[in-house]
Design a protein around this motif. Structure first.
Motif, short mmCIF file in Angstrom:
data_model
loop_
_atom_site.label_atom_id
_atom_site.label_comp_id
_atom_site.label_asym_id
_atom_site.label_seq_id
_atom_site.Cartn_x
_atom_site.Cartn_y
_atom_site.Cartn_z
N GLN A 1 19.64 60.22 32.10
CA GLN A 1 19.51 61.02 33.32
C GLN A 1 19.35 62.64 33.14
O GLN A 1 18.43 63.13 33.64
N HIS A 2 20.17 63.10 31.93
CA HIS A 2 20.11 64.35 31.80
C HIS A 2 18.63 64.88 31.35
O HIS A 2 17.89 66.11 31.57
N PHE A 3 18.36 64.12 30.25
CA PHE A 3 16.98 64.69 29.66
C PHE A 3 15.87 64.28 30.62
O PHE A 3 15.16 65.32 30.78
N ARG A 4 15.58 63.31 31.53
CA ARG A 4 14.82 63.04 32.40
C ARG A 4 14.54 64.01 33.45
O ARG A 4 13.62 64.59 33.77
N SER A 5 15.78 64.49 34.02
CA SER A 5 15.85 65.49 35.10
C SER A 5 15.38 66.69 34.52
O SER A 5 14.78 67.38 35.10
N SER A 6 15.98 67.34 33.07
CA SER A 6 15.76 68.30 32.92
C SER A 6 14.23 68.58 32.58
O SER A 6 13.45 69.74 32.90
N VAL A 7 13.56 67.47 32.02
CA VAL A 7 12.11 67.56 31.85
C VAL A 7 11.39 67.83 33.02
O VAL A 7 10.64 68.79 32.98
N ILE A 8 11.80 67.23 33.97
CA ILE A 8 10.89 67.21 35.17
C ILE A 8 11.06 68.47 35.84
O ILE A 8 10.45 69.20 36.21
N GLY A 9 12.56 68.82 35.72
CA GLY A 9 12.76 70.19 36.46
C GLY A 9 11.57 71.33 35.63
O GLY A 9 10.98 72.05 36.42
N HIS A 10 11.75 71.35 34.48
CA HIS A 10 10.84 72.39 33.57
C HIS A 10 9.46 72.24 33.91
O HIS A 10 8.56 72.93 34.24
N PRO B 1 14.43 69.82 26.24
CA PRO B 1 13.54 69.12 27.44
C PRO B 1 12.42 70.03 27.86
O PRO B 1 11.50 69.87 28.22
N LEU B 2 12.57 71.43 27.59
CA LEU B 2 11.64 72.53 27.87
C LEU B 2 10.30 72.37 27.23
O LEU B 2 9.24 72.39 27.52
N THR B 3 10.72 72.19 25.86
CA THR B 3 9.48 71.94 24.87
C THR B 3 8.57 70.61 25.13
O THR B 3 7.51 70.64 25.36
N VAL B 4 9.42 69.46 25.85
CA VAL B 4 8.87 68.48 25.83
C VAL B 4 7.90 68.61 27.32
O VAL B 4 6.85 68.12 27.37
N ALA B 5 8.38 69.37 28.42
CA ALA B 5 7.98 69.62 29.55
C ALA B 5 6.44 70.49 29.21
O ALA B 5 5.50 70.09 29.75
N ALA B 6 6.66 71.50 28.23
CA ALA B 6 5.64 72.34 27.90
C ALA B 6 4.31 71.56 27.06
O ALA B 6 3.37 71.49 27.66
N TRP B 7 4.83 70.44 26.47
CA TRP B 7 3.90 69.51 25.94
C TRP B 7 3.04 68.70 26.93
O TRP B 7 1.97 68.22 26.86
N MET B 8 3.86 68.29 27.83
CA MET B 8 3.27 67.46 28.72
C MET B 8 2.31 68.35 29.62
O MET B 8 1.27 67.86 30.05
N ARG B 9 2.82 69.61 29.87
CA ARG B 9 1.78 70.49 30.78
C ARG B 9 0.54 70.80 29.96
O ARG B 9 -0.46 70.94 30.47
N PHE B 10 0.86 70.88 28.68
CA PHE B 10 -0.16 71.01 27.62
C PHE B 10 -1.33 69.87 27.53
O PHE B 10 -2.31 70.02 27.47
N LEU B 11 -0.92 68.62 27.98
CA LEU B 11 -1.90 67.83 27.94
C LEU B 11 -3.01 67.63 28.98
O LEU B 11 -3.97 67.17 28.99
N SER B 12 -2.83 68.82 29.92
CA SER B 12 -3.83 69.17 30.94
C SER B 12 -5.30 69.50 30.20
O SER B 12 -6.26 69.04 30.49
N GLY B 13 -5.23 70.24 28.96
CA GLY B 13 -6.32 70.58 28.10
C GLY B 13 -6.88 71.67 28.62
O GLY B 13 -7.96 72.21 28.38
N LYS B 14 -6.01 72.56 29.66
CA LYS B 14 -6.51 73.98 30.20
C LYS B 14 -5.22 74.63 30.24
O LYS B 14 -4.18 74.28 30.86
N SER B 15 -5.58 75.72 29.82
CA SER B 15 -4.51 76.98 29.90
C SER B 15 -4.23 77.58 31.21
O SER B 15 -5.10 77.05 32.21
#
Ligand code: CS2
Length: 512
Positions: free
Chosen positions: A483-492, A420-434
């Motif tokens: 629910q575990h997946f969703r809330s962990s991704v959102i938390g990270h 879930p942390l990787t998925v959150a990082a990918w979502m943050r990555f989609l901003s296109g800005k470091s």
């Protein structure tokens, strides 16, 4: 496995204005003894394989295994390379008799080798007929492919043909002039059948789970949409063995061209830089025969699945995890990421907690030892593997590398911790800005849709995650409602957006 990532004009300019001689059969013969070169007479080599997708990876892997077998006398297994995307590789290789240099780097320890197993290069946009004619000759017994995950026009979550894919629609409307991989293979197999020759074996060398089986299904489905009998013929008669391929091979940079030219004393328009390690595990199902690749170190097996899962999850899954976190943190290469205070510990947890428990036993292999070897390979400073290159095509890579493992862990009654942390990082990555505000390009077949979702969510982690979860061909129907997946991704994701990677990773490690 990127196709064309070089600046075409830049190297053409260098080539034209360089006082150095070009790499060729003639100049290769005069290279110093420190360079290995084809140990056979290239004039004696005839084509046995058509390879589609001439990026750096196949030239560091399949072409080298095949070269070693040709050197042992199998001169009827030369490779004809086909590029379906651009003319750059033909323009680079043809003027140098299709030779190229492989620079293998182990931290500071380099070795150079000129490879000669590719005997011709063709481009499907202007040589389609010629390519099909070649594919219809009985001498061509195997068609190999490295076209990246997205090249197969699949729905990444289900692995089925994406029937709405523009290239699929276009090829179904004009099936004798195909541009997609399913369309191209279907037409070649149809013409070969019409010519009265048994089908060639299709060997998929891309990082898809059960790659052969999956692509067999995709191509049969495409063919069925075109003509039910042809679909049935391909389903029943064409062999698509599964294979696990491995060699870390970044896209060639101009600096690599300069390094190679400096060492060789001749100019090579498109050398390949790689690591010393290589591995190839292949299901032995080749009705028309195959090169004795095991003589070059390949492992022939009945079932490649356990090897494939180990590599796809442990190597590629760790790569993706490092890549998204590192791009956002402003870390350019995998070897630099491995010197970070937290990232190596994060991937150790990914392996130990999420991935190793998801794997079946792998014959002759201790998976924990395998992950320690991966650590050493990732630390190789000789190979500048850009995190931004690995970050490409996340929509295609995340499902087979990590999301499948998450599903299996939930089904077994446990929970993934790092995925879930990787998925959150990918979502943050989609901003296109470091985090330092550096803009980068998001390269993904769904880039427009994904970046629009990012913009609409206005940095609200819950809105962002829930909107991205609606992309079913990445997440399927099950993970977003877990629910575990969703809330962990959102938390990270909340932590990454609010505090950044350094604190998020530190807190993650402190709490684990
Ligand atoms: C990488 C792979 O770019 C990527 O996504 O994870 O190309 C990886 O380097 C190869 O699969 C190694 O065999």
């Amino acid at each position: 496995m990127w196709h064309i990532v070089i600046n075409h004009c830049a190297w053409e300019y260098v080539m034209e204005n360089s006082p150095r001689m070009r790499l060729s059969n003639a100049s290769a013969a005069r290279l110093g003894a420190f360079v290995d070169r084809p140990a056979f007479d290239r004039r004696e080599v005839s084509p046995g394989i058509v390879h589609i997708g001439l990026g750096a990876f196949c030239r560091a892997h399949l072409a080298v295994y095949t070269e070693d077998v040709i050197a042992k006398g199998a001169s009827d297994w030369g490779i004809v390379g086909v590029d379906t995307i651009s003319t750059a590789v033909r323009d680079a290789l043809k003027p140098q008799d299709c030779l190229y240099t492989l620079l293998s780097r182990d931290n500071g320890d380099d070795s150079l080798r000129v490879v000669g197993s590719i005997i011709d290069v063709m481009i499907s946009s202007d040589q389609r007929r010629e390519i099909f004619e070649l594919m219809c000759t009985p001498e061509i017994r195997i068609v190999t492919l490295t076209v990246t995950e997205k090249g197969y026009c699949q729905d990444a979550a289900t692995g089925l043909l994406d029937e709405q894919h523009p290239a699929v629609i276009a090829d179904l409307a004009n099936p004798t002039e195909p541009n997609s991989i399913p369309g191209f293979l279907t037409e070649a197999l149809r013409l070969r059948k019409q010519a009265g020759h048994p089908p060639f074996t299709v060997l998929v060398c891309d990082n898809l789970a059960q790659n052969g089986t999956k692509v067999h299904r995709l191509v049969s489905r495409f063919a069925e949409l075109r003509d039910a009998d042809l679909g049935q013929f391909i389903r029943d008669n064409v062999s698509f063995p599964c294979t696990m391929v491995d060699r870390i091979t970044p896209a060639t940079q101009d600096a690599d061209r300069e390094t190679v030219a400096g060492r060789l004393g001749v100019q090579d328009a498109w050398p390949v830089v790689t690591e010393p390690f290589r591995q190839w595990v292949i299901e032995d199902q080749f009705p028309l025969g195959r090169p004795d690749w095991e003589k070059a170190g390949a492992i022939m097996v009945d079932d490649v699945l356990p090897f494939e899962m180990m590599k796809l999850r442990c190597l590629n899954g760790a790569h993706s995890t490092l890549a998204y976190l590192a791009v956002v943190a402003g870390i350019d290469t995998i070897s630099d990421a491995m010197t970070d205070a937290s990232l190596p510990k994060i991937i150790r947890q990914l392996w130990d907690n999420d991935l190793i428990p998801s794997l079946a036993a792998v014959p002759g292999t201790d998976v924990k030892t395998y992950t320690h070897e991966l650590e050493a390979r990732f630390q190789n400073t000789g190979v500048r593997h850009l995190t931004l290159q690995i970050s490409s095509d996340g929509s295609q890579k995340l499902p087979p590398r990590l999301l499948e493992a998450a599903r299996e862990l939930y089904a077994a009654g446990t929970e993934p911790k790092v995925i879930p942390l990787t998925v959150a990082a990918w979502m943050r990555f989609l901003s296109g800005k470091s985090e330092s505000g550096m803009a980068y390009t998001i390269s993904d077949p769904h880039a427009d849709k994904l970046t629009a979702i990012f913009a609409n969510a206005e940095n609200d982690p819950e809105r962002l995650a829930d909107s991205l979860f609606t992309v079913r061909d990445i997440f399927g129907d099950d993970l977003p409602t877990n629910q575990h997946f969703r809330s962990s991704v959102i938390g990270h994701l909340r932590s990454l957006i609010t505090y950044g990677t350094a604190k998020t990773l530190k807190d993650f490690l402190a709490n684990s």
